[in-house]
Design a protein around this motif. Sequence first.
Motif, PDB file in Angstrom:
ATOM      1  N   VAL A  15      14.136 -76.854 -29.256  1.00 35.46           N
ATOM      2  CA  VAL A  15      12.735 -76.605 -29.612  1.00 35.46           C
ATOM      3  C   VAL A  15      12.044 -77.915 -29.974  1.00 35.46           C
ATOM      4  O   VAL A  15      10.921 -78.182 -29.527  1.00 35.46           O
ATOM      5  N   LEU A  16      12.693 -78.739 -30.780  1.00 33.35           N
ATOM      6  CA  LEU A  16      12.108 -80.031 -31.149  1.00 33.35           C
ATOM      7  C   LEU A  16      11.894 -80.910 -29.926  1.00 33.35           C
ATOM      8  O   LEU A  16      10.861 -81.572 -29.797  1.00 33.35           O
ATOM      9  N   TYR A  17      12.837 -80.907 -29.027  1.00 31.27           N
ATOM     10  CA  TYR A  17      12.721 -81.719 -27.822  1.00 31.27           C
ATOM     11  C   TYR A  17      11.535 -81.251 -26.977  1.00 31.27           C
ATOM     12  O   TYR A  17      10.719 -82.058 -26.530  1.00 31.27           O
ATOM     13  N   ARG A  18      11.423 -79.956 -26.773  1.00 32.65           N
ATOM     14  CA  ARG A  18      10.328 -79.415 -25.961  1.00 32.65           C
ATOM     15  C   ARG A  18       8.964 -79.615 -26.621  1.00 32.65           C
ATOM     16  O   ARG A  18       7.948 -79.694 -25.932  1.00 32.65           O
ATOM     17  N   SER A  19       8.928 -79.672 -27.945  1.00 27.20           N
ATOM     18  CA  SER A  19       7.652 -79.814 -28.658  1.00 27.20           C
ATOM     19  C   SER A  19       7.042 -81.197 -28.495  1.00 27.20           C
ATOM     20  O   SER A  19       5.864 -81.391 -28.755  1.00 27.20           O
ATOM     21  N   GLY A  20       7.856 -82.172 -28.112  1.00 28.08           N
ATOM     22  CA  GLY A  20       7.369 -83.534 -27.981  1.00 28.08           C
ATOM     23  C   GLY A  20       7.625 -84.380 -29.220  1.00 28.08           C
ATOM     24  O   GLY A  20       7.359 -85.577 -29.222  1.00 28.08           O
ATOM     25  N   LEU A  21       8.141 -83.771 -30.280  1.00 29.06           N
ATOM     26  CA  LEU A  21       8.406 -84.519 -31.512  1.00 29.06           C
ATOM     27  C   LEU A  21       9.479 -85.586 -31.331  1.00 29.06           C
ATOM     28  O   LEU A  21       9.537 -86.538 -32.097  1.00 29.06           O
ATOM     29  N   LEU A  22      10.317 -85.423 -30.326  1.00 31.29           N
ATOM     30  CA  LEU A  22      11.372 -86.397 -30.084  1.00 31.29           C
ATOM     31  C   LEU A  22      11.003 -87.365 -28.961  1.00 31.29           C
ATOM     32  O   LEU A  22      11.834 -88.141 -28.511  1.00 31.29           O
ATOM     33  N   ALA A  23       9.748 -87.309 -28.544  1.00 28.64           N
ATOM     34  CA  ALA A  23       9.298 -88.185 -27.462  1.00 28.64           C
ATOM     35  C   ALA A  23       9.415 -89.650 -27.880  1.00 28.64           C
ATOM     36  O   ALA A  23       9.174 -90.007 -29.036  1.00 28.64           O
ATOM     37  N   GLU A  24       9.783 -90.469 -26.918  1.00 25.44           N
ATOM     38  CA  GLU A  24       9.886 -91.900 -27.183  1.00 25.44           C
ATOM     39  C   GLU A  24       8.516 -92.423 -27.602  1.00 25.44           C
ATOM     40  O   GLU A  24       7.500 -92.042 -27.043  1.00 25.44           O
ATOM     41  N   ASP A  25       8.492 -93.272 -28.602  1.00 18.46           N
ATOM     42  CA  ASP A  25       7.293 -93.934 -29.109  1.00 18.46           C
ATOM     43  C   ASP A  25       6.406 -93.057 -29.975  1.00 18.46           C
ATOM     44  O   ASP A  25       5.390 -93.538 -30.457  1.00 18.46           O
ATOM     45  N   LEU A  26       6.743 -91.796 -30.197  1.00 18.68           N
ATOM     46  CA  LEU A  26       5.896 -90.955 -31.028  1.00 18.68           C
ATOM     47  C   LEU A  26       5.780 -91.536 -32.436  1.00 18.68           C
ATOM     48  O   LEU A  26       4.679 -91.605 -33.001  1.00 18.68           O
ATOM     49  N   ASP A  27       6.894 -91.998 -32.984  1.00 22.79           N
ATOM     50  CA  ASP A  27       6.869 -92.564 -34.334  1.00 22.79           C
ATOM     51  C   ASP A  27       5.996 -93.818 -34.388  1.00 22.79           C
ATOM     52  O   ASP A  27       5.193 -94.001 -35.311  1.00 22.79           O
ATOM     53  N   TYR A  28       6.118 -94.656 -33.397  1.00 19.29           N
ATOM     54  CA  TYR A  28       5.326 -95.886 -33.312  1.00 19.29           C
ATOM     55  C   TYR A  28       3.831 -95.564 -33.270  1.00 19.29           C
ATOM     56  O   TYR A  28       3.030 -96.153 -33.996  1.00 19.29           O
ATOM     57  N   HIS A  29       3.457 -94.609 -32.441  1.00 18.65           N
ATOM     58  CA  HIS A  29       2.041 -94.236 -32.323  1.00 18.65           C
ATOM     59  C   HIS A  29       1.541 -93.539 -33.594  1.00 18.65           C
ATOM     60  O   HIS A  29       0.399 -93.764 -34.017  1.00 18.65           O
ATOM     61  N   ALA A  30       2.380 -92.715 -34.208  1.00 16.52           N
ATOM     62  CA  ALA A  30       1.981 -92.032 -35.443  1.00 16.52           C
ATOM     63  C   ALA A  30       1.770 -93.038 -36.577  1.00 16.52           C
ATOM     64  O   ALA A  30       0.797 -92.937 -37.339  1.00 16.52           O
ATOM     65  N   VAL A  31       2.661 -94.015 -36.674  1.00 19.03           N
ATOM     66  CA  VAL A  31       2.527 -95.046 -37.714  1.00 19.03           C
ATOM     67  C   VAL A  31       1.258 -95.871 -37.476  1.00 19.03           C
ATOM     68  O   VAL A  31       0.498 -96.149 -38.401  1.00 19.03           O
ATOM     69  N   ARG A  32       1.016 -96.242 -36.229  1.00 17.34           N
ATOM     70  CA  ARG A  32      -0.193 -97.016 -35.906  1.00 17.34           C
ATOM     71  C   ARG A  32      -1.444 -96.202 -36.256  1.00 17.34           C
ATOM     72  O   ARG A  32      -2.365 -96.715 -36.895  1.00 17.34           O
ATOM     73  N   ALA A  33      -1.480 -94.948 -35.874  1.00 21.35           N
ATOM     74  CA  ALA A  33      -2.641 -94.098 -36.167  1.00 21.35           C
ATOM     75  C   ALA A  33      -2.839 -93.947 -37.670  1.00 21.35           C
ATOM     76  O   ALA A  33      -3.976 -94.008 -38.164  1.00 21.35           O
ATOM     77  N   ALA A  34      -1.757 -93.784 -38.416  1.00 21.92           N
ATOM     78  CA  ALA A  34      -1.857 -93.655 -39.874  1.00 21.92           C
ATOM     79  C   ALA A  34      -2.441 -94.920 -40.492  1.00 21.92           C
ATOM     80  O   ALA A  34      -3.273 -94.846 -41.413  1.00 21.92           O
ATOM     81  N   MET A  35      -2.035 -96.075 -40.005  1.00 27.09           N
ATOM     82  CA  MET A  35      -2.559 -97.329 -40.533  1.00 27.09           C
ATOM     83  C   MET A  35      -4.044 -97.486 -40.196  1.00 27.09           C
ATOM     84  O   MET A  35      -4.826 -97.963 -41.022  1.00 27.09           O
ATOM     85  N   VAL A  36      -4.445 -97.090 -39.008  1.00 27.54           N
ATOM     86  CA  VAL A  36      -5.863 -97.157 -38.626  1.00 27.54           C
ATOM     87  C   VAL A  36      -6.690 -96.280 -39.566  1.00 27.54           C
ATOM     88  O   VAL A  36      -7.718 -96.715 -40.100  1.00 27.54           O
ATOM     89  N   ILE A  37      -6.226 -95.057 -39.800  1.00 29.36           N
ATOM     90  CA  ILE A  37      -6.937 -94.130 -40.690  1.00 29.36           C
ATOM     91  C   ILE A  37      -7.003 -94.695 -42.102  1.00 29.36           C
ATOM     92  O   ILE A  37      -8.054 -94.662 -42.757  1.00 29.36           O
ATOM     93  N   MET A  38      -5.880 -95.230 -42.580  1.00 29.48           N
ATOM     94  CA  MET A  38      -5.825 -95.780 -43.929  1.00 29.48           C
ATOM     95  C   MET A  38      -6.795 -96.950 -44.085  1.00 29.48           C
ATOM     96  O   MET A  38      -7.547 -97.016 -45.059  1.00 29.48           O
ATOM     97  N   PHE A  39      -6.813 -97.868 -43.116  1.00 28.84           N
ATOM     98  CA  PHE A  39      -7.732 -99.005 -43.198  1.00 28.84           C
ATOM     99  C   PHE A  39      -9.191 -98.541 -43.127  1.00 28.84           C
ATOM    100  O   PHE A  39     -10.056 -99.104 -43.794  1.00 28.84           O
ATOM    101  N   PHE A  40      -9.487 -97.517 -42.345  1.00 29.26           N
ATOM    102  CA  PHE A  40     -10.850 -97.009 -42.278  1.00 29.26           C
ATOM    103  C   PHE A  40     -11.306 -96.495 -43.646  1.00 29.26           C
ATOM    104  O   PHE A  40     -12.361 -96.874 -44.145  1.00 29.26           O
TER     105      PHE A  40
END
Length: 168
Positions: A15-40
């Motif tokens: 289920v986790l695999y199909r959901s996309g949560l285990l997709a390569e780079d998801l953590d990298y993109h989530a961290v980047r997005a969180a930092m953008v939001i935080m700086f805003f």
Amino acid sequence: MTTLANTAQHPLVRVLYRSGLLAEDLDYHAVRAAMVIMFFFFGYQKWFPYEFERLVPFISNGPLIWWLYPVFGHAGASYFLGVSEWTFGSLLLAGFWDKRLGVLGALGSTGTFIATVTIIPFMPEGWDVAAGGFPAMTGNVPFLMKDVVLLAVSFYLLRQDVVRLMRQ
């Protein structure tokens, strides 16, 4: 003994695999997005008088940023920090498409959090004497401790962007 094949057969893993949560780079993109939001959001605060005064103990006790008040005054120092935060956040956002800009944003972010983390040992009344002093935090120190994590995140993004840039 659990093998990789057995783990892949587990329904939760599927289920986790199909959901996309285990997709390569998801953590990298989530961290980047969180930092953008935080700086805003943190940059936005810097444009209002309530924040000018809220920054006084931080800037006044910052070994790397104390000079902001003599150079810019209280409002100007806050504006300077707001522009800096929006600039670094914008560069991190642009880093989704251009790793060179991402590197610049991560460098700025790293510098930001080096500056704030270095305030911690200099913050007056930052350690609760009644509780034995260090590591019992009090006052503004608990607020600054989040910047230790944000510094680590900044280093992570910097490393990721440099590696990805080198691969191009």
